[in-house]
Scaffold this motif. Sequence first.
Motif, PDB file in Angstrom:
ATOM      1  N   VAL A 135       0.834  -1.196   0.000  1.00 41.46           N
ATOM      2  CA  VAL A 135       0.000   0.000   0.000  1.00 41.46           C
ATOM      3  C   VAL A 135       0.875   1.255   0.000  1.00 41.46           C
ATOM      4  CG1 VAL A 135      -1.691   1.351   1.308  1.00 41.46           C
ATOM      5  CG2 VAL A 135      -1.929  -1.138   1.135  1.00 41.46           C
ATOM      6  N   TYR A 136       0.553   2.147  -0.927  1.00 40.45           N
ATOM      7  CA  TYR A 136       1.197   3.464  -0.989  1.00 40.45           C
ATOM      8  C   TYR A 136       0.251   4.477  -0.346  1.00 40.45           C
ATOM      9  CZ  TYR A 136       4.450   1.648  -4.508  1.00 40.45           C
ATOM     10  OH  TYR A 136       5.414   0.932  -5.169  1.00 40.45           O
ATOM     11  N   VAL A 165       5.441   5.980   1.758  1.00 41.08           N
ATOM     12  CA  VAL A 165       4.755   7.217   2.150  1.00 41.08           C
ATOM     13  C   VAL A 165       5.350   8.346   1.316  1.00 41.08           C
ATOM     14  CG1 VAL A 165       4.036   6.532   4.454  1.00 41.08           C
ATOM     15  CG2 VAL A 165       6.349   7.399   4.114  1.00 41.08           C
ATOM     16  N   THR A 166       4.485   9.143   0.705  1.00 39.10           N
ATOM     17  CA  THR A 166       4.947  10.108  -0.286  1.00 39.10           C
ATOM     18  C   THR A 166       4.564  11.537   0.074  1.00 39.10           C
ATOM     19  OG1 THR A 166       4.822   8.457  -2.042  1.00 39.10           O
ATOM     20  CG2 THR A 166       4.853  10.753  -2.729  1.00 39.10           C
ATOM     21  N   TYR A 167       5.546  12.397   0.041  1.00 36.35           N
ATOM     22  CA  TYR A 167       5.372  13.841   0.253  1.00 36.35           C
ATOM     23  C   TYR A 167       4.941  14.448  -1.078  1.00 36.35           C
ATOM     24  CZ  TYR A 167       6.920  18.677   1.426  1.00 36.35           C
ATOM     25  OH  TYR A 167       7.003  20.030   1.657  1.00 36.35           O
ATOM     26  N   ALA A 168       3.800  15.151  -1.071  1.00 35.98           N
ATOM     27  CA  ALA A 168       3.289  15.726  -2.312  1.00 35.98           C
ATOM     28  C   ALA A 168       3.272  17.252  -2.262  1.00 35.98           C
ATOM     29  CB  ALA A 168       1.886  15.210  -2.598  1.00 35.98           C
ATOM     30  N   ASP A 169       4.026  17.852  -3.170  1.00 39.02           N
ATOM     31  CA  ASP A 169       3.935  19.301  -3.374  1.00 39.02           C
ATOM     32  C   ASP A 169       2.836  19.501  -4.411  1.00 39.02           C
ATOM     33  OD1 ASP A 169       4.468  22.029  -3.303  1.00 39.02           O
ATOM     34  OD2 ASP A 169       6.104  21.904  -4.756  1.00 39.02           O
ATOM     35  N   THR A 170       1.609  19.301  -3.981  1.00 39.07           N
ATOM     36  CA  THR A 170       0.450  19.186  -4.861  1.00 39.07           C
ATOM     37  C   THR A 170       0.221  20.405  -5.738  1.00 39.07           C
ATOM     38  OG1 THR A 170      -0.579  17.762  -3.201  1.00 39.07           O
ATOM     39  CG2 THR A 170      -2.032  18.693  -4.893  1.00 39.07           C
ATOM     40  N   CYS A 171       0.480  21.579  -5.187  1.00 42.41           N
ATOM     41  CA  CYS A 171       0.212  22.813  -5.930  1.00 42.41           C
ATOM     42  C   CYS A 171       1.487  23.467  -6.446  1.00 42.41           C
ATOM     43  CB  CYS A 171      -0.563  23.794  -5.051  1.00 42.41           C
ATOM     44  SG  CYS A 171      -2.196  23.179  -4.588  1.00 42.41           S
ATOM     45  N   SER A 192      13.195   4.706  12.748  1.00 42.61           N
ATOM     46  CA  SER A 192      14.237   4.065  11.935  1.00 42.61           C
ATOM     47  C   SER A 192      14.050   2.550  11.858  1.00 42.61           C
ATOM     48  CB  SER A 192      15.618   4.390  12.514  1.00 42.61           C
ATOM     49  OG  SER A 192      15.715   3.924  13.853  1.00 42.61           O
ATOM     50  N   LYS A 193      13.276   1.994  12.756  1.00 37.74           N
ATOM     51  CA  LYS A 193      13.084   0.540  12.749  1.00 37.74           C
ATOM     52  C   LYS A 193      12.010   0.090  11.763  1.00 37.74           C
ATOM     53  CE  LYS A 193       9.976   0.753  16.751  1.00 37.74           C
ATOM     54  NZ  LYS A 193       9.811   0.397  18.172  1.00 37.74           N
ATOM     55  N   ASP A 194      11.261   1.065  11.230  1.00 39.26           N
ATOM     56  CA  ASP A 194      10.209   0.736  10.266  1.00 39.26           C
ATOM     57  C   ASP A 194      10.783   0.551   8.870  1.00 39.26           C
ATOM     58  OD1 ASP A 194       7.949   0.850  12.011  1.00 39.26           O
ATOM     59  OD2 ASP A 194       8.145   3.024  12.035  1.00 39.26           O
ATOM     60  N   ASP A 195      10.245  -0.420   8.150  1.00 38.38           N
ATOM     61  CA  ASP A 195      10.661  -0.687   6.770  1.00 38.38           C
ATOM     62  C   ASP A 195       9.704   0.046   5.833  1.00 38.38           C
ATOM     63  OD1 ASP A 195      11.774  -1.692   4.483  1.00 38.38           O
ATOM     64  OD2 ASP A 195      10.749  -3.626   4.602  1.00 38.38           O
ATOM     65  N   TYR A 196      10.149   1.158   5.276  1.00 42.66           N
ATOM     66  CA  TYR A 196       9.283   1.959   4.411  1.00 42.66           C
ATOM     67  C   TYR A 196      10.119   2.663   3.353  1.00 42.66           C
ATOM     68  CZ  TYR A 196      11.051   6.103   6.805  1.00 42.66           C
ATOM     69  OH  TYR A 196      11.882   7.083   7.297  1.00 42.66           O
ATOM     70  N   ASN A 197       9.454   3.083   2.300  1.00 41.10           N
ATOM     71  CA  ASN A 197      10.070   3.943   1.288  1.00 41.10           C
ATOM     72  C   ASN A 197       9.506   5.344   1.455  1.00 41.10           C
ATOM     73  OD1 ASN A 197      11.570   1.914  -0.168  1.00 41.10           O
ATOM     74  ND2 ASN A 197       9.620   1.179  -0.969  1.00 41.10           N
ATOM     75  N   LEU A 198      10.337   6.341   1.209  1.00 47.76           N
ATOM     76  CA  LEU A 198       9.897   7.731   1.274  1.00 47.76           C
ATOM     77  C   LEU A 198       9.905   8.296  -0.141  1.00 47.76           C
ATOM     78  CD1 LEU A 198       9.070  10.239   2.870  1.00 47.76           C
ATOM     79  CD2 LEU A 198      11.500  10.727   3.249  1.00 47.76           C
ATOM     80  N   GLY A 199       8.717   8.677  -0.622  1.00 48.82           N
ATOM     81  CA  GLY A 199       8.590   9.167  -1.980  1.00 48.82           C
ATOM     82  C   GLY A 199       8.388  10.672  -2.051  1.00 48.82           C
ATOM     83  N   ILE A 200       8.534  11.214  -3.273  1.00 49.73           N
ATOM     84  CA  ILE A 200       8.328  12.638  -3.530  1.00 49.73           C
ATOM     85  C   ILE A 200       7.484  12.778  -4.806  1.00 49.73           C
ATOM     86  CG2 ILE A 200      10.545  12.799  -4.736  1.00 49.73           C
ATOM     87  CD1 ILE A 200       8.865  15.640  -2.725  1.00 49.73           C
ATOM     88  N   HIS A 201       6.512  13.686  -4.743  1.00 54.01           N
ATOM     89  CA  HIS A 201       5.607  13.930  -5.874  1.00 54.01           C
ATOM     90  C   HIS A 201       5.489  15.446  -6.026  1.00 54.01           C
ATOM     91  CE1 HIS A 201       1.744  13.090  -8.192  1.00 54.01           C
ATOM     92  NE2 HIS A 201       1.597  14.380  -7.896  1.00 54.01           N
ATOM     93  N   SER A 219      17.978  14.578  -0.196  1.00 61.29           N
ATOM     94  CA  SER A 219      17.714  14.784   1.230  1.00 61.29           C
ATOM     95  C   SER A 219      17.202  13.536   1.934  1.00 61.29           C
ATOM     96  CB  SER A 219      16.691  15.920   1.408  1.00 61.29           C
ATOM     97  OG  SER A 219      17.177  17.115   0.831  1.00 61.29           O
ATOM     98  N   GLY A 220      17.037  12.445   1.180  1.00 60.96           N
ATOM     99  CA  GLY A 220      16.655  11.199   1.832  1.00 60.96           C
ATOM    100  C   GLY A 220      15.538  10.418   1.188  1.00 60.96           C
ATOM    101  N   ALA A 221      14.775  11.021   0.278  1.00 60.44           N
ATOM    102  CA  ALA A 221      13.733  10.265  -0.423  1.00 60.44           C
ATOM    103  C   ALA A 221      14.387   9.219  -1.318  1.00 60.44           C
ATOM    104  CB  ALA A 221      12.859  11.204  -1.255  1.00 60.44           C
ATOM    105  N   ASN A 222      13.735   8.075  -1.476  1.00 60.22           N
ATOM    106  CA  ASN A 222      14.322   7.020  -2.323  1.00 60.22           C
ATOM    107  C   ASN A 222      13.382   6.571  -3.439  1.00 60.22           C
ATOM    108  OD1 ASN A 222      12.538   5.775  -0.595  1.00 60.22           O
ATOM    109  ND2 ASN A 222      13.837   4.000  -0.195  1.00 60.22           N
ATOM    110  N   GLU A 223      12.375   7.401  -3.712  1.00 59.00           N
ATOM    111  CA  GLU A 223      11.456   7.131  -4.814  1.00 59.00           C
ATOM    112  C   GLU A 223      10.865   8.450  -5.275  1.00 59.00           C
ATOM    113  OE1 GLU A 223       8.583   3.837  -4.418  1.00 59.00           O
ATOM    114  OE2 GLU A 223       7.028   5.309  -4.902  1.00 59.00           O
ATOM    115  N   PHE A 224      10.662   8.599  -6.590  1.00 54.49           N
ATOM    116  CA  PHE A 224       9.996   9.816  -7.050  1.00 54.49           C
ATOM    117  C   PHE A 224       8.899   9.479  -8.038  1.00 54.49           C
ATOM    118  CE2 PHE A 224      13.206   9.490 -10.439  1.00 54.49           C
ATOM    119  CZ  PHE A 224      12.498   9.891 -11.569  1.00 54.49           C
ATOM    120  N   GLN A 225       7.869  10.320  -8.041  1.00 49.59           N
ATOM    121  CA  GLN A 225       6.758  10.183  -8.956  1.00 49.59           C
ATOM    122  C   GLN A 225       6.847  11.268 -10.018  1.00 49.59           C
ATOM    123  OE1 GLN A 225       2.966   9.979  -6.955  1.00 49.59           O
ATOM    124  NE2 GLN A 225       3.610   8.317  -5.590  1.00 49.59           N
TER     125      GLN A 225
END
Length: 385
Positions: A135-136, A165-171, A192-201, A219-225
Amino acid sequence: MKKVKVFDTTLRDGEQTPRVSLKEKSKIEIAKGLVELGVDIIEVGFPAASEADFSICQEISKTLSNHEICTFARSKISDIDMAGRAIKYSKKPSINIVTSISDLHIFEKLGLDREGTLELMESSIKRALEYTDNVYWIAEDSSRAGKDFLNASFQHAINLGAKTVTYADTCGFALPQQIASDISLLKQSLSSKDDYNLGIHCHNDLGMSVANTITALCSGANEFQGTINGIGERAGNAPIEEIVMALRLHRDTLGIDTNIDTTCFRHLSELVSSFTNIPLPVNKPIVGANAFTHSSGMHQDGVIKNAKAYEILDPQEIGLKGNNILIDRLSGRKGIAFKANQMGFNLSADETDVLFGMVKAYLANHAHLDDNDFIKMISESTTKS
């Protein structure tokens, strides 16, 4: 070398471009092109939007069952059920759930409060997990959210089981400085113990989508949209081809790369342009008609001697055979002689002088010189010299 994932949303957010509506056959062909390109995740559409959208998403999940196929949903149970059913044929299904987290969106658009937003996240993410364990969760309007709730909502999504989990600069509001601060803060505050990807949109309302995306990855994101050609709502999304080629060019400095086969860019860019009826601006970076075209005498001379003088990328890297020397009123003798040679004519110095004069005389009253007229002038120049 840090390898980042590429999440393509051409078929979902890209199709939200005003006056764009893709048919099933076109979507499938683009999706196949995205697989060849090497994107990691393909967001194929918004199944709850209509019966046609549901059908198309389901058909793509059948056709490309071995690739990760993602469907989009609002934080509504009915949306998520549609998204889940649409990807039932995929061997790698995923659902991308959007929740607004800025106070402006929470209070004004949704009529909720922050506590209600967290409850909405909980019910929707739990429902999505009934269909897939991948789930994203994307935080709409992240760049205008309060920092405390930004962190709390992201941690909440991870605790609930969201894998990305993805940070969105929607506007398209943010500047790179804010993106760097927000993404760094998230990396520091999330468990830090959680297994997750940090995305940017990112969206491109201020022309910052590429800079903001690369800043987030640094800065640390490992996925981009992003989307092919940067198509999307309003001024569009982050263009995948520009981000990937910037990362590739500065790979040694940034230490970041992707698994993208960049030689597919030109063909796929033209395919998307054709199906969406959105012409590519000639000055579009990477894939625009002028991206590797040289017309002034000074630039032509430099490129003829060493292409790197005015080309930071090799055109073959994006699927072109080579650069283009364009003859116009700013072209010099060397450019004209070189162009003639490319066309199979080896001119003497005298013939070049005659041709140069003819070209300049013609272009004094015309905007450009096409190849057919140029060949005629070459023939004439060889008889006059």
